[in-house]
Scaffold this motif. Structure first.
Motif, PDB file in Angstrom:
ATOM      1  N   GLU A  39       0.821  -1.204   0.000  1.00  0.00           N
ATOM      2  CA  GLU A  39       0.000   0.000   0.000  1.00  0.00           C
ATOM      3  C   GLU A  39       0.858   1.258   0.000  1.00  0.00           C
ATOM      4  O   GLU A  39       0.528   2.248  -0.664  1.00  0.00           O
ATOM      5  N   GLN A  40       1.971   1.235   0.727  1.00  0.00           N
ATOM      6  CA  GLN A  40       2.864   2.387   0.719  1.00  0.00           C
ATOM      7  C   GLN A  40       3.514   2.566  -0.646  1.00  0.00           C
ATOM      8  O   GLN A  40       3.669   3.693  -1.135  1.00  0.00           O
ATOM      9  N   ALA A  41       3.876   1.448  -1.288  1.00  0.00           N
ATOM     10  CA  ALA A  41       4.518   1.525  -2.604  1.00  0.00           C
ATOM     11  C   ALA A  41       3.562   2.062  -3.670  1.00  0.00           C
ATOM     12  O   ALA A  41       3.989   2.717  -4.628  1.00  0.00           O
ATOM     13  N   LEU A  42       2.263   1.779  -3.499  1.00  0.00           N
ATOM     14  CA  LEU A  42       1.273   2.181  -4.503  1.00  0.00           C
ATOM     15  C   LEU A  42       0.455   3.401  -4.085  1.00  0.00           C
ATOM     16  O   LEU A  42      -0.436   3.822  -4.821  1.00  0.00           O
ATOM     17  N   ALA A  43       0.785   3.961  -2.932  1.00  0.00           N
ATOM     18  CA  ALA A  43      -0.033   5.043  -2.372  1.00  0.00           C
ATOM     19  C   ALA A  43      -0.157   6.233  -3.310  1.00  0.00           C
ATOM     20  O   ALA A  43      -1.192   6.902  -3.353  1.00  0.00           O
ATOM     21  N   HIS A  44       0.872   6.536  -4.060  1.00  0.00           N
ATOM     22  CA  HIS A  44       0.849   7.713  -4.935  1.00  0.00           C
ATOM     23  C   HIS A  44       0.738   7.324  -6.399  1.00  0.00           C
ATOM     24  O   HIS A  44       1.079   8.109  -7.286  1.00  0.00           O
ATOM     25  N   GLY A 137      -5.703  -3.345  -5.457  1.00  0.00           N
ATOM     26  CA  GLY A 137      -5.493  -4.296  -4.370  1.00  0.00           C
ATOM     27  C   GLY A 137      -5.225  -3.624  -3.046  1.00  0.00           C
ATOM     28  O   GLY A 137      -4.596  -4.201  -2.158  1.00  0.00           O
ATOM     29  N   LEU A 138      -5.739  -2.406  -2.886  1.00  0.00           N
ATOM     30  CA  LEU A 138      -5.500  -1.609  -1.680  1.00  0.00           C
ATOM     31  C   LEU A 138      -6.797  -1.427  -0.894  1.00  0.00           C
ATOM     32  O   LEU A 138      -7.887  -1.477  -1.457  1.00  0.00           O
ATOM     33  N   ARG A 139      -6.654  -1.153   0.380  1.00  0.00           N
ATOM     34  CA  ARG A 139      -7.799  -0.758   1.189  1.00  0.00           C
ATOM     35  C   ARG A 139      -8.121   0.708   0.899  1.00  0.00           C
ATOM     36  O   ARG A 139      -7.221   1.542   0.821  1.00  0.00           O
ATOM     37  N   ALA A 140      -9.399   1.020   0.731  1.00  0.00           N
ATOM     38  CA  ALA A 140      -9.811   2.406   0.522  1.00  0.00           C
ATOM     39  C   ALA A 140      -9.792   3.136   1.861  1.00  0.00           C
ATOM     40  O   ALA A 140      -9.752   2.524   2.932  1.00  0.00           O
ATOM     41  N   ARG A 153       0.191 -15.421  -0.335  1.00  0.00           N
ATOM     42  CA  ARG A 153       0.470 -14.356   0.630  1.00  0.00           C
ATOM     43  C   ARG A 153      -0.003 -12.979   0.131  1.00  0.00           C
ATOM     44  O   ARG A 153       0.410 -11.953   0.654  1.00  0.00           O
ATOM     45  N   LEU A 154      -0.885 -12.989  -0.839  1.00  0.00           N
ATOM     46  CA  LEU A 154      -1.504 -11.770  -1.343  1.00  0.00           C
ATOM     47  C   LEU A 154      -2.970 -11.754  -0.925  1.00  0.00           C
ATOM     48  O   LEU A 154      -3.549 -12.809  -0.646  1.00  0.00           O
ATOM     49  N   PRO A 155      -3.593 -10.573  -0.868  1.00  0.00           N
ATOM     50  CA  PRO A 155      -4.999 -10.513  -0.458  1.00  0.00           C
ATOM     51  C   PRO A 155      -5.890 -11.406  -1.319  1.00  0.00           C
ATOM     52  O   PRO A 155      -5.811 -11.387  -2.552  1.00  0.00           O
ATOM     53  N   ALA A 156      -6.707 -12.207  -0.663  1.00  0.00           N
ATOM     54  CA  ALA A 156      -7.699 -13.043  -1.350  1.00  0.00           C
ATOM     55  C   ALA A 156      -9.082 -12.417  -1.246  1.00  0.00           C
ATOM     56  O   ALA A 156      -9.894 -12.556  -2.158  1.00  0.00           O
ATOM     57  N   GLN A 157      -9.340 -11.725  -0.131  1.00  0.00           N
ATOM     58  CA  GLN A 157     -10.641 -11.092   0.060  1.00  0.00           C
ATOM     59  C   GLN A 157     -10.496  -9.863   0.953  1.00  0.00           C
ATOM     60  O   GLN A 157      -9.730  -9.864   1.918  1.00  0.00           O
ATOM     61  N   LEU A 158     -11.239  -8.834   0.577  1.00  0.00           N
ATOM     62  CA  LEU A 158     -11.280  -7.580   1.328  1.00  0.00           C
ATOM     63  C   LEU A 158     -12.738  -7.260   1.609  1.00  0.00           C
ATOM     64  O   LEU A 158     -13.576  -7.283   0.700  1.00  0.00           O
ATOM     65  N   LYS A 180      -5.384  -9.128 -11.296  1.00  0.00           N
ATOM     66  CA  LYS A 180      -5.830  -9.367 -12.662  1.00  0.00           C
ATOM     67  C   LYS A 180      -7.349  -9.520 -12.718  1.00  0.00           C
ATOM     68  O   LYS A 180      -7.950  -9.331 -13.768  1.00  0.00           O
ATOM     69  N   LYS A 181      -7.939  -9.886 -11.575  1.00  0.00           N
ATOM     70  CA  LYS A 181      -9.393  -9.976 -11.478  1.00  0.00           C
ATOM     71  C   LYS A 181      -9.828  -9.378 -10.145  1.00  0.00           C
ATOM     72  O   LYS A 181      -9.208  -9.644  -9.116  1.00  0.00           O
ATOM     73  N   VAL A 182     -10.899  -8.590 -10.205  1.00  0.00           N
ATOM     74  CA  VAL A 182     -11.449  -7.939  -9.009  1.00  0.00           C
ATOM     75  C   VAL A 182     -12.955  -8.136  -9.041  1.00  0.00           C
ATOM     76  O   VAL A 182     -13.637  -7.631  -9.938  1.00  0.00           O
ATOM     77  N   PHE A 183     -13.484  -8.892  -8.082  1.00  0.00           N
ATOM     78  CA  PHE A 183     -14.910  -9.184  -8.016  1.00  0.00           C
ATOM     79  C   PHE A 183     -15.470  -8.540  -6.745  1.00  0.00           C
ATOM     80  O   PHE A 183     -15.132  -8.954  -5.641  1.00  0.00           O
ATOM     81  N   ALA A 184     -16.323  -7.531  -6.897  1.00  0.00           N
ATOM     82  CA  ALA A 184     -16.911  -6.824  -5.756  1.00  0.00           C
ATOM     83  C   ALA A 184     -18.408  -7.091  -5.696  1.00  0.00           C
ATOM     84  O   ALA A 184     -19.094  -7.037  -6.724  1.00  0.00           O
ATOM     85  N   ALA A 185     -18.907  -7.380  -4.495  1.00  0.00           N
ATOM     86  CA  ALA A 185     -20.327  -7.687  -4.341  1.00  0.00           C
ATOM     87  C   ALA A 185     -20.882  -7.053  -3.076  1.00  0.00           C
ATOM     88  O   ALA A 185     -20.244  -7.065  -2.020  1.00  0.00           O
ATOM     89  N   ASN A 186     -22.054  -6.475  -3.215  1.00  0.00           N
ATOM     90  CA  ASN A 186     -22.842  -5.975  -2.098  1.00  0.00           C
ATOM     91  C   ASN A 186     -24.292  -6.258  -2.474  1.00  0.00           C
ATOM     92  O   ASN A 186     -24.957  -5.427  -3.086  1.00  0.00           O
TER      93      ASN A 186
END
Length: 201
Positions: A39-44, A137-140, A153-158, A180-186
């Motif tokens: 997250e720090q590496a991708l923050a900006h 792949g970051l937390r908002a 060792r990478l995020p599987a679910q947020l 490569k894939k991001v599946f969001a559901a609400n």
């Protein structure tokens, strides 16, 4: 029209099909520290072009199409092509001063909030502000988040802001890795992105 609907119905399962459940584990100190480093590496990282396929569903209707997303600091351009729920191509652009939605029947629409504009025009509930972070792949920064990790060792679910975001595939050839894939559901809403390419400026 019926033929178009059949084509959508045939194509949608390819994008929205359930994946084999991943092995998930809660984050220990090492995993959370590694994620904090990502997250720090991708923050900006706020100048990029993303291209791929998008599937959306509101629980009653669904559609897919190809898309491109250009992020230039606080400004963005999102172009959707194909038989989405709207039945038309469209272009959403904007920034801190508001948003413009073009390409739909009835002409362009403007508004101070892109999410409200999309809901009004298309009936889509898409968390655009959060998705900008989730797609990396970051937390908002919208509130507390809970992470679980895969055997890579990478995020599987947020889980955040009422949404569950699954990451079934990563591009580990990049440093740091990117989804490569991001599946969001609400429920009943689903937004699923299959990413073909990233380009950073």
């Amino acid at each position: 029209m019926k033929r178009s609907f059949r084509l959508i119905a045939a194509a949608l399962p390819l994008l929205l099909a359930a994946c084999v459940p991943a092995v998930r584990m809660k984050g220990d100190t090492g995993l959370l520290n590694a994620q904090q480093g990502r997250e720090q590496a991708l923050a900006h990282t706020d100048h990029w072009v993303l291209e791929g396929r998008l599937g959306v569903s509101d629980g009653k209707q669904s559609g897919t199409g190809s898309f491109s997303w250009t992020q230039d600091g606080e400004h963005y351009v999102f172009v959707m092509r194909g038989p989405t729920l709207s039945g038309a191509n469209f272009r959403l652009s904007g920034g801190p001063d508001g948003a413009v939605l073009e390409g739909l029947k009835g002409g362009s629409l403007q508004g101070p909030d892109a999410e409200a504009l999309m809901h009004k025009a298309l009936g889509w509930d898409v968390p655009l502000r959060d998705l900008r972070a989730w797609v990396l792949g970051l937390r908002a920064d919208s509130g507390p988040a809970e992470l679980s990790f895969g055997t890579d060792r990478l995020p599987a679910q947020l889980q955040q802001d009422g949404w569950t975001v699954d990451y079934p595939e990563w591009d580990e050839g990049r440093q740091p890795p990117l989804p490569k894939k991001v599946f969001a559901a609400n429920p009943p809403y689903k937004v699923r992105l299959s990413i073909d390419s990233w380009s950073f400026q």
